[in-house]
Scaffold this motif. Structure first.
Motif, PDB file in Angstrom:
ATOM      1  N   PHE A  68      70.554  56.657  87.934  1.00 21.57           N
ATOM      2  CA  PHE A  68      70.464  57.994  87.206  1.00 21.57           C
ATOM      3  C   PHE A  68      69.762  59.120  88.242  1.00 21.57           C
ATOM      4  N   PHE A  69      68.854  58.800  89.145  1.00 23.09           N
ATOM      5  CA  PHE A  69      68.197  59.579  90.079  1.00 23.09           C
ATOM      6  C   PHE A  69      69.407  60.444  90.821  1.00 23.09           C
ATOM      7  N   ALA A  70      70.223  59.555  91.224  1.00 23.94           N
ATOM      8  CA  ALA A  70      71.330  60.119  92.152  1.00 23.94           C
ATOM      9  C   ALA A  70      72.171  60.871  91.340  1.00 23.94           C
ATOM     10  N   ILE A  71      72.495  60.715  90.102  1.00 21.47           N
ATOM     11  CA  ILE A  71      73.363  61.367  89.410  1.00 21.47           C
ATOM     12  C   ILE A  71      72.442  62.838  89.190  1.00 21.47           C
ATOM     13  N   TRP A  72      71.401  62.719  88.733  1.00 19.33           N
ATOM     14  CA  TRP A  72      70.721  63.724  88.026  1.00 19.33           C
ATOM     15  C   TRP A  72      70.300  64.704  89.426  1.00 19.33           C
ATOM     16  N   LEU A 213      73.753  72.433  78.693  1.00 21.20           N
ATOM     17  CA  LEU A 213      75.142  71.821  78.698  1.00 21.20           C
ATOM     18  C   LEU A 213      75.063  70.333  79.208  1.00 21.20           C
ATOM     19  N   PHE A 214      74.044  70.184  80.301  1.00 28.02           N
ATOM     20  CA  PHE A 214      73.949  68.763  80.805  1.00 28.02           C
ATOM     21  C   PHE A 214      73.152  67.814  79.600  1.00 28.02           C
ATOM     22  N   THR A 215      72.411  68.484  78.654  1.00 29.10           N
ATOM     23  CA  THR A 215      71.835  67.684  77.449  1.00 29.10           C
ATOM     24  C   THR A 215      72.681  67.352  76.652  1.00 29.10           C
ATOM     25  N   GLY A 280      60.948  67.799  85.471  1.00 26.33           N
ATOM     26  CA  GLY A 280      60.666  67.144  84.283  1.00 26.33           C
ATOM     27  C   GLY A 280      61.793  66.842  83.415  1.00 26.33           C
ATOM     28  N   HIS A 281      62.859  67.235  83.468  1.00 26.90           N
ATOM     29  CA  HIS A 281      64.225  67.345  82.722  1.00 26.90           C
ATOM     30  C   HIS A 281      64.773  65.932  82.962  1.00 26.90           C
ATOM     31  N   TYR A 282      64.354  65.379  84.373  1.00 26.23           N
ATOM     32  CA  TYR A 282      64.897  64.052  84.604  1.00 26.23           C
ATOM     33  C   TYR A 282      64.639  63.188  83.316  1.00 26.23           C
ATOM     34  N   PHE A 283      63.339  62.994  82.863  1.00 28.62           N
ATOM     35  CA  PHE A 283      63.085  62.315  81.844  1.00 28.62           C
ATOM     36  C   PHE A 283      63.660  62.516  80.460  1.00 28.62           C
ATOM     37  N   VAL A 284      63.929  63.880  80.175  1.00 25.47           N
ATOM     38  CA  VAL A 284      64.757  64.185  79.176  1.00 25.47           C
ATOM     39  C   VAL A 284      66.054  63.709  79.125  1.00 25.47           C
ATOM     40  N   PHE A 285      66.879  63.934  80.327  1.00 22.96           N
ATOM     41  CA  PHE A 285      68.200  63.590  80.447  1.00 22.96           C
ATOM     42  C   PHE A 285      68.412  61.887  80.460  1.00 22.96           C
TER      43      PHE A 285
END
Length: 387
Positions: A68-72, A213-215, A280-285
């Motif tokens: 998910f890090f790579a994607i985000w 939108l990503f959310t 911080g949105h890494y943790f949200v997504f």
């Protein structure tokens, strides 16, 4: 005249856009870019679901967070650059399409990353995306003298780190995880160093819309899991899955409501605040997408199709929901006072207790619905007092 217009459509000098630009909204190219990330997010969520359902929780969690890090991170860098420099000329469109191709390569490598811990294909896709981004930063350095130092810092930093990702593939297995951590830190430091030279002119409302939108994209994974629960319940004649589907639906609705509560949150104007908000949105997504995986694990448990215990299945939903609540509280609710200051952490604590009780997914849904109700009451009271 037509010839000049054709040249402008093919190539425009890449100059910074204004932060106060009116009516700035996501473009069709950005929406297409997001659409191609749906596949990668879905495969990452499915990989987490499969590992947890089979009892491989540690492996699944490490693989999921890494993938998910790579994607985000690839999505984040495209989004913030586009907010500051999107020229919508043909050259820019071509580099964006190259990044989309890299996203598809990355997505193709997700199953092997989970199944065999082989990140080779993901690395190739990631590097393709980031090298295309480096070309854009070089264009910005040439077309925007005021931000040349910033753009060159980004271009050099991205290039050096991508060389590191490729060299990592040559390391022995014991060194892969330490090298991964070092390269993640290096990737995250590039914007810190670049923005401190001179802040880029990203548009706050545009960035907020792009994150919204990503959310919705990651929420789609939870919606899909809820739909699958209904479908499998009908096929199996299992009435218990109807309750799980209802609880999953309420969880998804509450997650959406809490993120899109009014007023829409904007990233802070300062470099430090914007980086904290964006990172911080890494943790949200990642937590929202993981909720979808957790609901799928809960379905497997109810159908006796997996090896996860009832408590593990409960925590597969509870942990990502709790992470989401704490992350959202930290990022979007810094100005809350009184009860509002402790409301979200208290709800997260209650969510983490649910797997020790009966029907944990139903209890989690109840906590979230109560949280939405209390936030609505508090907002109404605040608005009344202000008026």
């Amino acid at each position: 005249m037509k010839s000049d217009a054709s040249v402008r459509a093919w190539y425009r000098p890449m100059r910074a856009r204004r932060r106060d630009e009116a009516h700035r909204a996501a473009t069709p190219l950005e929406l297409f870019f997001d659409l191609c990330f749906v596949v990668a997010v879905a495969l990452a969520s499915e990989g987490l679901h499969h590992d947890v359902a089979e009892g491989h929780v540690g492996h699944g969690l490490v693989s999921y967070l890494s993938v998910f890090f790579a994607i985000w991170w690839a999505w984040v860098n495209f989004t913030w650059f586009a907010s500051a420099y999107d020229t919508d000329d043909d050259v820019y469109r071509l580099t964006a399409l190259v990044q989309i191709a890299g996203a598809l390569i990355l997505a193709a490598g997700v199953p092997r990353a989970f199944g065999e811990a082989d990140f080779t294909t993901i690395t190739y896709g990631y590097v393709v995306m980031r090298l295309a981004a480096m070309v854009n930063w070089l264009r910005a350095a040439a077309g925007d003298p005021a931000h040349r130092a910033t753009a060159l810092t980004f271009a050099v930093g991205v290039g050096v780190v991508q060389a590191g990702w490729l060299l990592r593939l040559l390391l022995p297995p014991a060194w892969l995880m330490p090298a991964f951590v070092v390269l993640v830190v290096a990737d995250l430091l590039v914007p810190v160093l670049g923005e401190r030279r001179r802040q880029t002119s990203w548009h706050p409302h545009h960035i907020a819309e792009r994150y919204q939108l990503f959310t919705l994209i990651v929420l789609g994974e939870a919606v899909l899991s809820t739909s699958v629960a209904i479908q499998r319940g009908v096929d199996a004649g299992n009435g218990q899955l109807w309750s799980l589907a209802a609880a999953g639906t309420l969880i998804v609705f509450a997650i959406w409501w809490l993120y899109f509560d009014r007023p829409d949150p904007l990233p802070p104007a300062s470099v430090r605040g914007a980086l904290t908000w964006g990172y911080g949105h890494y943790f949200v997504f990642s937590s929202i997408a993981a909720v979808g995986a957790g609901l799928a694990v809960a379905v497997d448990h109810d159908l006796h199709a997996g090896h996860a215990s009832a408590r593990v299945a409960g925590y597969a939903v509870a942990v990502p929901v709790a992470v989401y609540l704490v992350a959202l509280w930290a990022l979007h609710l810094p100005a809350k006072r009184g009860v509002g200051r402790v409301l979200f952490p208290a709800a997260a604590a209650l969510v983490l207790l649910a797997p020790w009780l009966f029907a944990p997914v139903d209890l989690i849904a109840g906590v979230l619905v109560a949280l939405v109700a209390v936030t609505l009451v508090l907002r109404h009271r605040t608005a009344t007092r202000t008026a």
